[in-house]
Design a protein around this motif. Sequence first.
Motif, PDB file in Angstrom:
ATOM      1  N   VAL A   1       0.915  -0.966   0.067  1.00  0.00           N
ATOM      2  CA  VAL A   1       0.170  -0.066   0.110  1.00  0.00           C
ATOM      3  C   VAL A   1       0.896   1.293  -0.231  1.00  0.00           C
ATOM      4  O   VAL A   1       0.657   2.228  -0.624  1.00  0.00           O
ATOM      5  CB  VAL A   1      -1.061   0.117   1.195  1.00  0.00           C
ATOM      6  N   ILE A   2       2.007   1.241   0.686  1.00  0.00           N
ATOM      7  CA  ILE A   2       2.832   2.320   0.973  1.00  0.00           C
ATOM      8  C   ILE A   2       3.417   2.674  -0.343  1.00  0.00           C
ATOM      9  O   ILE A   2       3.587   4.015  -0.957  1.00  0.00           O
ATOM     10  CB  ILE A   2       3.902   2.326   1.911  1.00  0.00           C
ATOM     11  N   ILE A   3       4.086   1.740  -1.133  1.00  0.00           N
ATOM     12  CA  ILE A   3       4.652   1.902  -2.275  1.00  0.00           C
ATOM     13  C   ILE A   3       3.782   2.175  -3.538  1.00  0.00           C
ATOM     14  O   ILE A   3       4.058   3.188  -4.372  1.00  0.00           O
ATOM     15  CB  ILE A   3       5.561   0.650  -2.766  1.00  0.00           C
TER      16      ILE A   3
ATOM     17  N   LEU B   1      -2.350   3.657  -6.126  1.00  0.00           N
ATOM     18  CA  LEU B   1      -3.319   2.939  -5.333  1.00  0.00           C
ATOM     19  C   LEU B   1      -4.745   2.974  -5.500  1.00  0.00           C
ATOM     20  O   LEU B   1      -5.487   1.712  -5.640  1.00  0.00           O
ATOM     21  CB  LEU B   1      -3.441   3.683  -3.581  1.00  0.00           C
ATOM     22  N   ILE B   2      -5.318   3.979  -6.339  1.00  0.00           N
ATOM     23  CA  ILE B   2      -6.704   3.831  -6.720  1.00  0.00           C
ATOM     24  C   ILE B   2      -6.758   2.941  -7.819  1.00  0.00           C
ATOM     25  O   ILE B   2      -7.903   2.336  -7.859  1.00  0.00           O
ATOM     26  CB  ILE B   2      -7.268   5.416  -7.210  1.00  0.00           C
ATOM     27  N   ALA B   3      -5.728   2.795  -8.562  1.00  0.00           N
ATOM     28  CA  ALA B   3      -5.942   2.021  -9.861  1.00  0.00           C
ATOM     29  C   ALA B   3      -5.728   0.775  -9.216  1.00  0.00           C
ATOM     30  O   ALA B   3      -6.450  -0.391  -9.814  1.00  0.00           O
ATOM     31  CB  ALA B   3      -4.643   2.439 -10.798  1.00  0.00           C
ATOM     32  N   ALA B   4      -5.008   0.419  -8.138  1.00  0.00           N
ATOM     33  CA  ALA B   4      -5.225  -1.144  -7.528  1.00  0.00           C
ATOM     34  C   ALA B   4      -6.399  -1.416  -7.076  1.00  0.00           C
ATOM     35  O   ALA B   4      -6.761  -2.768  -7.068  1.00  0.00           O
ATOM     36  CB  ALA B   4      -3.921  -0.887  -6.477  1.00  0.00           C
TER      37      ALA B   4
ATOM     38  N   SER C   1      -0.644  -3.977  -9.996  1.00  0.00           N
ATOM     39  CA  SER C   1      -0.943  -3.421  -8.568  1.00  0.00           C
ATOM     40  C   SER C   1      -2.051  -4.065  -8.162  1.00  0.00           C
ATOM     41  O   SER C   1      -2.178  -4.458  -6.839  1.00  0.00           O
ATOM     42  CB  SER C   1      -1.062  -2.036  -8.666  1.00  0.00           C
ATOM     43  N   SER C   2      -3.235  -4.178  -8.954  1.00  0.00           N
ATOM     44  CA  SER C   2      -4.452  -4.663  -8.366  1.00  0.00           C
ATOM     45  C   SER C   2      -4.053  -6.270  -8.361  1.00  0.00           C
ATOM     46  O   SER C   2      -4.702  -6.922  -7.146  1.00  0.00           O
ATOM     47  CB  SER C   2      -5.686  -4.346  -9.235  1.00  0.00           C
TER      48      SER C   2
END
Length: 302
Positions: free
Chosen positions: A49-51, A58-61, A183-184
Motif C-alpha cells: 500500500v505504501i509503495i 493506489l486508486i488504480a490498484a 498493482s491490483s
Amino acid sequence: MHLLKAILLKVASAFLFAVMSVLVRWLGDRYPVGQVVFFRSAFAVLPVVIIYAWRGELIAALRIGRPIGHLGRGLTAVGAMFCNFTALALLPVVDATAISFVAPLFAVALSALILKERVRIYRWSAVFLGFSGVLVMLLPQFDIGHSAASGSGVGVITGLIGAVFSAGSSTQTRALTTSESTSSIVLYFSLICTLAGLATWPLGWLTPNGPELVALIVIGICGGGAHILLTESYRLAPASLIAPFDYTSMLWALVLGFLVFAEVPSALVFVGAGIIAAAGLFVIWRERRLALKREMGIANSE
C-alpha cells in the motif's frame, strides 16, 4: 546500468524470500500454518500500500474488472502458501526451496492445458528432466520408516502440491495481466490470503511472545518487500534475463539454513536441485531464444 540494478533487485528479492522461509521454518513446528499465513499476508499489505500510494497507483490498484479471476488466482495462491509453509515446517530450508522450483515446470504443463498454448518437445523434455531431479531428491524418502518418523515424506508431498498450486496461480496471473493492472493483482492477492489465514482463527491460534511476534511481522514485511523488489526488477529488464537469478534463492536457503539450523543437505539434494535448476534454466533460455526469433520475424509462435 538498468540491467545491473534489475539483477541486484532480483537477488535482493530472493534473499528476502529466503529470510521469510527461514522464519517460517523457525515458527513452523509451534504455530498453526493458518496463523503464519495471516501474518505473512496482512503485514505484506503494508509495504504494498505504501509503495503504490507513493507512486499514485493506489486508486488504480483498487479497480478490478474481473473479480472472479482475482478470486481464482487468490485461492490457488492460498493453497500454495499453506502447502509451502507446511513443507518448510517439515523439511530443511534448502530442500523445501528446491522442491518449490518445480512450479515453473508445472506451469509449462498448465499453460498447455488451460491457456491452450502450444508446447513442443523441448519444453516437455525440460519438464520431465525437472521431475527426474525431484525423484533424485526423493530417494531417501523411499525409506518409509524413516520418512514416517521424521515427517519428511509429508513435507515432500505438501511441497509438490504447493508447487502445483503455485503453477496454477502463475498461469492465472498471466491470464489476468491481459486486462488487470499489476498493482491490483498484488493487492487483492494479499487481501485474499489475509482473509484465508484469518478464517483459521477459530481452529486455535497461539499468543506469541515478543521475539515470535517480531518474527511473524517480519515474515509479512519480507514477503511484501520481496514482491515489490521482484516487480521492480522486471520493470527494468526483460524477464528472460532476470529470471535465472531467481535460483540464487537456493544459495541463500543453503547458507541461512546452515547458519540458523545447522542444516547440511545431502549429496542427493545438491544433485537433484542442480537438475531442477538446469531444467528451469533451459526453459528460460528456450523462451529467450524464441522471443528473439519472433522479434526478427523468422519463427512462428510456440
